[in-house]
Structure formats: structure tokens, C-alpha cells
Design a protein around this motif. Structure first.
Motif, PDB file in Angstrom:
ATOM      1  N   GLY A  52     -19.895  -4.426 -17.925  1.00 56.89           N
ATOM      2  CA  GLY A  52     -20.196  -5.295 -16.791  1.00 56.89           C
ATOM      3  C   GLY A  52     -19.251  -5.031 -15.638  1.00 56.89           C
ATOM      4  N   ARG A  53     -19.431  -5.818 -14.584  1.00 57.66           N
ATOM      5  CA  ARG A  53     -18.633  -5.660 -13.363  1.00 57.66           C
ATOM      6  C   ARG A  53     -17.162  -5.962 -13.601  1.00 57.66           C
ATOM      7  NH1 ARG A  53     -21.034  -9.342  -8.870  1.00 57.66           N
ATOM      8  NH2 ARG A  53     -19.208  -8.512  -7.836  1.00 57.66           N
ATOM      9  N   CYS A  54     -16.331  -5.429 -12.685  1.00 54.85           N
ATOM     10  CA  CYS A  54     -14.910  -5.730 -12.724  1.00 54.85           C
ATOM     11  C   CYS A  54     -14.364  -5.712 -11.298  1.00 54.85           C
ATOM     12  CB  CYS A  54     -14.157  -4.733 -13.600  1.00 54.85           C
ATOM     13  SG  CYS A  54     -14.099  -3.068 -12.904  1.00 54.85           S
ATOM     14  N   ALA A  55     -13.163  -6.258 -11.151  1.00 57.17           N
ATOM     15  CA  ALA A  55     -12.494  -6.268  -9.849  1.00 57.17           C
ATOM     16  C   ALA A  55     -11.022  -5.937 -10.060  1.00 57.17           C
ATOM     17  CB  ALA A  55     -12.625  -7.646  -9.192  1.00 57.17           C
ATOM     18  N   THR A  56     -10.451  -5.196  -9.137  1.00 49.91           N
ATOM     19  CA  THR A  56      -9.033  -4.851  -9.193  1.00 49.91           C
ATOM     20  C   THR A  56      -8.207  -6.078  -8.837  1.00 49.91           C
ATOM     21  OG1 THR A  56      -9.647  -2.680  -8.365  1.00 49.91           O
ATOM     22  CG2 THR A  56      -7.296  -3.230  -8.334  1.00 49.91           C
ATOM     23  N   ILE A  57      -7.181  -6.371  -9.643  1.00 48.33           N
ATOM     24  CA  ILE A  57      -6.317  -7.509  -9.315  1.00 48.33           C
ATOM     25  C   ILE A  57      -4.862  -7.107  -9.116  1.00 48.33           C
ATOM     26  CG2 ILE A  57      -7.814  -9.246 -10.349  1.00 48.33           C
ATOM     27  CD1 ILE A  57      -5.898  -9.289 -12.771  1.00 48.33           C
ATOM     28  N   ALA A  58      -4.476  -5.896  -9.566  1.00 44.87           N
ATOM     29  CA  ALA A  58      -3.079  -5.470  -9.373  1.00 44.87           C
ATOM     30  C   ALA A  58      -2.959  -3.954  -9.482  1.00 44.87           C
ATOM     31  CB  ALA A  58      -2.182  -6.131 -10.417  1.00 44.87           C
ATOM     32  N   ILE A  59      -1.983  -3.418  -8.758  1.00 45.01           N
ATOM     33  CA  ILE A  59      -1.622  -2.004  -8.841  1.00 45.01           C
ATOM     34  C   ILE A  59      -0.104  -1.953  -9.005  1.00 45.01           C
ATOM     35  CG2 ILE A  59      -1.568   0.225  -7.662  1.00 45.01           C
ATOM     36  CD1 ILE A  59      -3.979  -0.740  -5.993  1.00 45.01           C
ATOM     37  N   ASN A  60       0.344  -1.228 -10.019  1.00 43.92           N
ATOM     38  CA  ASN A  60       1.782  -1.139 -10.300  1.00 43.92           C
ATOM     39  C   ASN A  60       2.238   0.313 -10.433  1.00 43.92           C
ATOM     40  OD1 ASN A  60       1.758  -3.947 -10.603  1.00 43.92           O
ATOM     41  ND2 ASN A  60       1.357  -3.790 -12.790  1.00 43.92           N
ATOM     42  N   GLU A  61       3.529   0.527 -10.269  1.00 42.55           N
ATOM     43  CA  GLU A  61       4.199   1.782 -10.622  1.00 42.55           C
ATOM     44  C   GLU A  61       3.601   3.035  -9.997  1.00 42.55           C
ATOM     45  OE1 GLU A  61       4.670   2.219 -14.852  1.00 42.55           O
ATOM     46  OE2 GLU A  61       4.700   0.079 -15.139  1.00 42.55           O
ATOM     47  N   MET A  62       3.324   3.018  -8.723  1.00 41.54           N
ATOM     48  CA  MET A  62       2.689   4.165  -8.097  1.00 41.54           C
ATOM     49  C   MET A  62       3.661   4.956  -7.235  1.00 41.54           C
ATOM     50  SD  MET A  62      -0.918   4.095  -6.422  1.00 41.54           S
ATOM     51  CE  MET A  62      -1.568   5.546  -5.727  1.00 41.54           C
ATOM     52  N   THR A  63       3.658   6.291  -7.420  1.00 39.11           N
ATOM     53  CA  THR A  63       4.497   7.191  -6.635  1.00 39.11           C
ATOM     54  C   THR A  63       3.697   8.439  -6.303  1.00 39.11           C
ATOM     55  OG1 THR A  63       6.456   6.437  -7.841  1.00 39.11           O
ATOM     56  CG2 THR A  63       6.658   8.493  -6.622  1.00 39.11           C
ATOM     57  N   PHE A  64       3.725   8.848  -5.025  1.00 35.13           N
ATOM     58  CA  PHE A  64       3.067  10.098  -4.631  1.00 35.13           C
ATOM     59  C   PHE A  64       4.063  11.228  -4.820  1.00 35.13           C
ATOM     60  CE2 PHE A  64       0.603   6.911  -2.390  1.00 35.13           C
ATOM     61  CZ  PHE A  64      -0.691   7.331  -2.664  1.00 35.13           C
ATOM     62  N   LEU A  65       3.642  12.287  -5.496  1.00 33.52           N
ATOM     63  CA  LEU A  65       4.540  13.389  -5.832  1.00 33.52           C
ATOM     64  C   LEU A  65       4.375  14.601  -4.927  1.00 33.52           C
ATOM     65  CD1 LEU A  65       4.012  13.112  -9.685  1.00 33.52           C
ATOM     66  CD2 LEU A  65       5.895  12.160  -8.332  1.00 33.52           C
ATOM     67  N   VAL A  66       3.144  14.901  -4.514  1.00 32.85           N
ATOM     68  CA  VAL A  66       2.865  16.058  -3.654  1.00 32.85           C
ATOM     69  C   VAL A  66       1.761  15.687  -2.669  1.00 32.85           C
ATOM     70  CG1 VAL A  66       3.553  17.784  -5.382  1.00 32.85           C
ATOM     71  CG2 VAL A  66       1.172  17.036  -5.268  1.00 32.85           C
ATOM     72  N   VAL A  88      -8.182  -5.808 -18.094  1.00 33.23           N
ATOM     73  CA  VAL A  88      -7.972  -4.484 -18.672  1.00 33.23           C
ATOM     74  C   VAL A  88      -6.937  -3.771 -17.810  1.00 33.23           C
ATOM     75  CG1 VAL A  88      -9.053  -2.281 -19.290  1.00 33.23           C
ATOM     76  CG2 VAL A  88     -10.389  -4.396 -19.459  1.00 33.23           C
ATOM     77  N   GLN A  89      -5.904  -3.235 -18.456  1.00 31.11           N
ATOM     78  CA  GLN A  89      -4.874  -2.480 -17.761  1.00 31.11           C
ATOM     79  C   GLN A  89      -5.132  -0.990 -18.013  1.00 31.11           C
ATOM     80  OE1 GLN A  89      -0.652  -2.540 -19.100  1.00 31.11           O
ATOM     81  NE2 GLN A  89      -0.334  -3.629 -17.165  1.00 31.11           N
ATOM     82  N   VAL A  90      -5.152  -0.207 -16.919  1.00 33.58           N
ATOM     83  CA  VAL A  90      -5.540   1.199 -16.989  1.00 33.58           C
ATOM     84  C   VAL A  90      -4.488   2.082 -16.325  1.00 33.58           C
ATOM     85  CG1 VAL A  90      -7.350   2.870 -16.390  1.00 33.58           C
ATOM     86  CG2 VAL A  90      -7.959   0.490 -16.792  1.00 33.58           C
ATOM     87  N   GLN A  91      -4.093   3.136 -17.019  1.00 31.41           N
ATOM     88  CA  GLN A  91      -3.269   4.179 -16.404  1.00 31.41           C
ATOM     89  C   GLN A  91      -4.219   5.132 -15.699  1.00 31.41           C
ATOM     90  OE1 GLN A  91      -0.119   6.339 -18.651  1.00 31.41           O
ATOM     91  NE2 GLN A  91      -1.464   8.095 -18.309  1.00 31.41           N
ATOM     92  N   ILE A  92      -3.933   5.425 -14.437  1.00 28.78           N
ATOM     93  CA  ILE A  92      -4.778   6.344 -13.668  1.00 28.78           C
ATOM     94  C   ILE A  92      -3.892   7.453 -13.122  1.00 28.78           C
ATOM     95  CG2 ILE A  92      -6.423   6.600 -11.773  1.00 28.78           C
ATOM     96  CD1 ILE A  92      -6.943   3.545 -12.040  1.00 28.78           C
ATOM     97  N   GLU A  93      -4.240   8.679 -13.457  1.00 28.00           N
ATOM     98  CA  GLU A  93      -3.527   9.843 -12.968  1.00 28.00           C
ATOM     99  C   GLU A  93      -4.442  10.633 -12.047  1.00 28.00           C
ATOM    100  OE1 GLU A  93      -0.858  10.750 -16.947  1.00 28.00           O
ATOM    101  OE2 GLU A  93      -2.245  12.273 -16.218  1.00 28.00           O
ATOM    102  N   GLY A 110      -0.632   5.692 -11.491  1.00 32.94           N
ATOM    103  CA  GLY A 110      -0.379   4.269 -11.324  1.00 32.94           C
ATOM    104  C   GLY A 110      -1.026   3.493 -12.447  1.00 32.94           C
ATOM    105  N   VAL A 111      -0.611   2.267 -12.571  1.00 31.17           N
ATOM    106  CA  VAL A 111      -1.202   1.361 -13.544  1.00 31.17           C
ATOM    107  C   VAL A 111      -1.956   0.293 -12.763  1.00 31.17           C
ATOM    108  CG1 VAL A 111      -0.761  -0.273 -15.414  1.00 31.17           C
ATOM    109  CG2 VAL A 111       0.592   1.829 -15.254  1.00 31.17           C
ATOM    110  N   PHE A 112      -3.262   0.229 -12.970  1.00 33.78           N
ATOM    111  CA  PHE A 112      -4.129  -0.724 -12.288  1.00 33.78           C
ATOM    112  C   PHE A 112      -4.592  -1.762 -13.304  1.00 33.78           C
ATOM    113  CE2 PHE A 112      -3.982   2.566  -9.315  1.00 33.78           C
ATOM    114  CZ  PHE A 112      -4.814   2.403  -8.224  1.00 33.78           C
TER     115      PHE A 112
END
Length: 138
Positions: A52-66, A88-93, A110-112
């Protein structure tokens, strides 16, 4: 987030090509465009997972490397880390996908956190069956 590796973790959830309209005055792709691609990739994975549908509620630990340049193909990999009653907590690379002659390069990660929502946008429970299946896979 796990320790940095030389290959993506998770499943390929989205790929896209950086276009001129996605860049700043220096020719680098806007970080916000990359974050939006990550958000889409996470939503695709979580919506399939939670059925089903979902919505983003938080973004954590994000760093741009290149930096990302026009014409780069970015690949977003997602891995579910934690499942709650409705979240649901998701690691996104994000990786820069090169041809087979070069290794891919990690752009960012980042962890969303997403929350499952119903057709009216109200929080909904993720089924016990889905939560138990995830717990058993750990």
C-alpha cells in the motif's frame, strides 16, 4: 548504516540519468535531485513491501561523497532495516553506475523512514503477516 563497501547493498529499486535541467551553475547535479531519487526508490520498495501507500517522515545520516555530472546513470539500492507497526526504516544507497570497465562509485547513502498510509493519507498498520515475515528473514 553499514560500513562503507565497494559494492551496493540491498535491491536495485530505481535508476535514472542526470540531465542538464538537474544541474547547478557549475554543472554538478543538485543534491535535492539526488535526494528526490532516493525518496522515490525508498517509496517503491516500501509500497511493494507494505502492500500500500507510504509517506516519508524522516531522513537521517546523509552525506554526499562525490559529485554527479550530466549523463551519469545513478542507481538507488534499498534495504529494509526495521519494521514497526506502521513505519519502515530503509537504508538507501546511490551509486554512479559505470560501464563494466570501471567499478561503480558510491555517491551517497541515507536512512529514510516511511509510514504506511491509507487512501485518505491516514496512518495504517502494516499487517502482522508482513511484519513476521520480515522478522523471520533477519
Amino acid at each position: 548504516m553499514t560500513e562503507r563497501s565497494n559494492h551496493p547493498e540491498g535491491i536495485l529499486s530505481l535508476q535514472n540519468i542526470a540531465m542538464p535541467a538537474d544541474t547547478n551553475w557549475s554543472g554538478d547535479v543538485f543534491g535535492g535531485w539526488i535526494v528526490s531519487q532516493m525518496d522515490l526508490a525508498g517509496a517503491i520498495h516500501v509500497e511493494r513491501f507494505s502492500k500500500g501507500r507510504c509517506a516519508t517522515i524522516a531522513i537521517n545520516e546523509m552525506t554526499f561523497l562525490v559529485p554527479v555530472k550530466v549523463g551519469n546513470v545513478i542507481s538507488c539500492y534499498t534495504k529494509i532495516l526495521k519494521v514497526g507497526n506502521s513505519s519502515v526504516q530503509v537504508q538507501i544507497e546511490v551509486w554512479n553506475s559505470h560501464d563494466n570497465s570501471r567499478d561503480p562509485v558510491r555517491i551517497t547513502a541515507g536512512v529514510f523512514t516511511f509510514v504506511a498510509v491509507d487512501v485518505n493519507g491516514k496512518k495504517r498498520l502494516i499487517s502482522e503477516e508482513i511484519r513476521q515475515t520480515f522478522a523471520a528473514s533477519l
